[in-house]
Enzyme design. Structure first.
Site, PDB file in Angstrom:
ATOM      1  N   ARG A   1     -82.529  14.543   2.837  1.00 31.36           N
ATOM      2  CA  ARG A   1     -81.428  13.991   2.041  1.00 31.36           C
ATOM      3  C   ARG A   1     -81.948  13.545   0.669  1.00 31.36           C
ATOM      4  O   ARG A   1     -83.157  13.499   0.448  1.00 31.36           O
ATOM      5  CB  ARG A   1     -80.849  12.769   2.748  1.00 31.36           C
ATOM      6  CG  ARG A   1     -81.907  11.668   2.895  1.00 31.36           C
ATOM      7  CD  ARG A   1     -81.391  10.362   3.413  1.00 31.36           C
ATOM      8  NE  ARG A   1     -82.427   9.344   3.360  1.00 31.36           N
ATOM      9  CZ  ARG A   1     -83.377   9.156   4.247  1.00 31.36           C
ATOM     10  NH1 ARG A   1     -83.458   9.923   5.320  1.00 31.36           N
ATOM     11  NH2 ARG A   1     -84.288   8.198   4.092  1.00 31.36           N
TER      12      ARG A   1
ATOM     13  N   GLY B   1     -87.122   4.774  11.448  1.00 31.55           N
ATOM     14  CA  GLY B   1     -86.933   3.355  11.164  1.00 31.55           C
ATOM     15  C   GLY B   1     -87.689   2.445  12.124  1.00 31.55           C
ATOM     16  O   GLY B   1     -87.325   1.291  12.286  1.00 31.55           O
ATOM     17  N   GLY B   2     -88.737   2.996  12.724  1.00 31.75           N
ATOM     18  CA  GLY B   2     -89.593   2.155  13.559  1.00 31.75           C
ATOM     19  C   GLY B   2     -89.099   1.913  14.977  1.00 31.75           C
ATOM     20  O   GLY B   2     -89.778   1.271  15.773  1.00 31.75           O
TER      21      GLY B   2
END
Ligand code: MV4
Length: 445
Positions: free
Chosen positions: A292, A164-165
């Site tokens: 997932r 997520g950065g």
């Protein structure tokens, strides 16, 4: 096949899983926090267990409570959806130790892919194209400077525990290195309790294109083509589509082959995603592997006409995959409708949906857990629904999306619908001319 699946999640994905279970003749158990008492996943499941107060840490992330809910309901498997415990190695392990099948990756797989430097090393060894960079972790600042000189600036330093950065910095020249090195490590330590860093050549204006894969316990793997997820903002995807407007048949073949190679190298079981960065020359590089089901699995389902949750459950139960090749014959686009104010920096807008009208008709799919009168709690993510259109061509899918967005009314909370209406009319978007930088310069009207 499983007798009863507990869904360790909430919202639209919990509903999505319950629907497939019903179609497969599998009983379902919902779990819910007190904030979700009136949620549809609670009503649509065969049984429901309250697992605590609204904060996720005391409900949807509380492993002992979820295991206890499995035990009192006699569930023989858990579906974790996305987010929450879906990529938690500890949870996967504890499920196994308690004789509950975790419908997701093994603890070893989650750990191996969760550590980005080691995942990259595994993929490099398997012959999957990776961004040139440091072989493993950087020892210290001097090592970082020395490595950057070899790779040639600009470079990117990345947290090995990242995602997520977070803990990621672009470094354009040596005099910037010390500052970024310190701040990235600090951020990473605070977010993940781990400040291991590695380095890569910075790919400017890449596209984010991912490949859906599936593997079985017998070592077979296949891919189900790509999704273009370049329209993102602060690492939150806003729109996804398949095929990618940047794709060629040659590139799809090469990326598909690389993704299958990646899946086979780690003996991947279940459905997963291999994420790639694609540069302007259509060279592609492994970025990470998600173990997932993803939010955007829906668009793949629409173009290959196959239920990926069903596939996931069947693979977890020991089914074999058909080594079929999937080439998308249709075009699907998904707009994420969030309870956020696009005119106010996408600020979350929880609250009561006072009035609600959904679009419909041919080629429209909406996955949602909301209805008129539903209260969006402030504790969880702000996604209200996923609006998906499917048509013969990209132009038709976009036109259909414009029509659907015109029909969609949600009152009581601010939503991202006005943003999507504007995006669908944007000439560059319509040309398919966008990279991950697109939203940096997009002006909301
Ligand atoms: C990069 C990159 C450019 N060069 N790596 C962002 C999330 C993390 N998983 C990896 N990311 C990036 N890695 C190199 N060597 C640019 C990004 C990136 C990005 C990637 C995909 C989608 C959106 C993005 C937004 C900013 C940066």
């Amino acid at each position: 096949m499983f007798d009863k699946i507990l869904i360790a999640n909430r919202g639209e994905i919990a509903l999505r899983v319950i629907r497939t279970c019903k179609e497969m003749g599998i009983k379902t158990v919902a779990v819910y926090s007190t904030a979700d008492r009136d949620s549809l996943h609670v009503r649509f499941a065969d049984e429901a267990v309250c697992i605590g107060p609204p904060p996720s840490s005391e409900s949807y992330l509380d492993i002992p409570k979820i295991i206890a809910a499995c035990e009192i309901t006699n569930a023989d498997a858990v579906h974790p959806g996305y987010g929450f415990l879906s990529e938690n190695a500890q949870f996967s392990k504890i499920c196994g130790e308690n004789g509950i099948k975790f419908i997701g990756a093994s603890p070893e797989m989650i750990e191996g892919m969760g550590d980005k430097a080691s995942a990259k090393a595994t993929m490099e060894k398997a012959g999957v194209p990776c961004v040139p960079g440091s072989p493993g972790l950087l020892k210290d600042l001097a090592h970082a400077k020395e490595t950057a000189k070899k790779i040639v600036y600009p470079v990117m330093i990345k947290a090995t525990a990242g995602g997520g950065g977070k803990g990621m910095r672009v470094v354009w020249s040596e005099d910037e290195m010390e500052e970024h090195w310190n701040s990235a490590r600090q951020e990473s330590k605070a977010a993940f309790g781990n400040d291991g860093m590695y380095m890569e050549k910075f790919i400017e204006e890449p596209r984010h294109i991912e490949i859906q894969i599936a593997g079985d316990r017998y070592g077979n793997a296949c891919h189900m083509s790509e999704r273009d997820c370049s329209i993102q903002r602060r690492h939150q995807k806003l729109v996804e589509e398949v095929p990618s407007p940047f794709m060629t048949q040659k590139l799809r073949k090469a990326m598909g082959k690389a993704a299958v190679k990646a899946a086979k190298a780690v003996k991947y079981e279940g459905v997963g995603t291999v994420e790639f960065l694609v540069d302007k020359n259509r060279d592609f590089y492994f970025m990470e592997m998600n173990t997932r089901i993803q939010v955007e699995h829906t668009i793949t389902e629409e173009v290959i006409n196959y239920d990926l949750i069903k596939e996931q459950i069947k693979l977890a139960a020991g089914d074999k995959i058909e080594g079929k090749e999937y080439i998308p014959q249709l075009h699907a686009i998904q707009c994420r409708i969030n309870a956020e104010d696009p005119h106010n920096d996408f600020r979350p807008s929880p609250g009561k949906i006072t009035d609600y009208h959904e679009p419909g008709g041919h080629g429209i799919r909406i996955d949602t857990h909301v209805y008129a009168g539903y209260v969006i709690p402030p504790y969880y993510d702000s996604m209200i629904s996923k609006l998906i259109t499917v048509a013969q061509t990209r132009e038709e899918a976009i036109t259909k999306m414009e029509r659907a967005l015109e029909e969609y009314f949600i009152d009581g909370v601010k939503t991202t619908i006005p943003f999507h209406r504007q995006l669908m009319k944007d000439p560059e978007f319509r040309k398919g001319n966008f990279t991950t930088k697109f939203m940096d310069t997009f002006k909301i009207k």
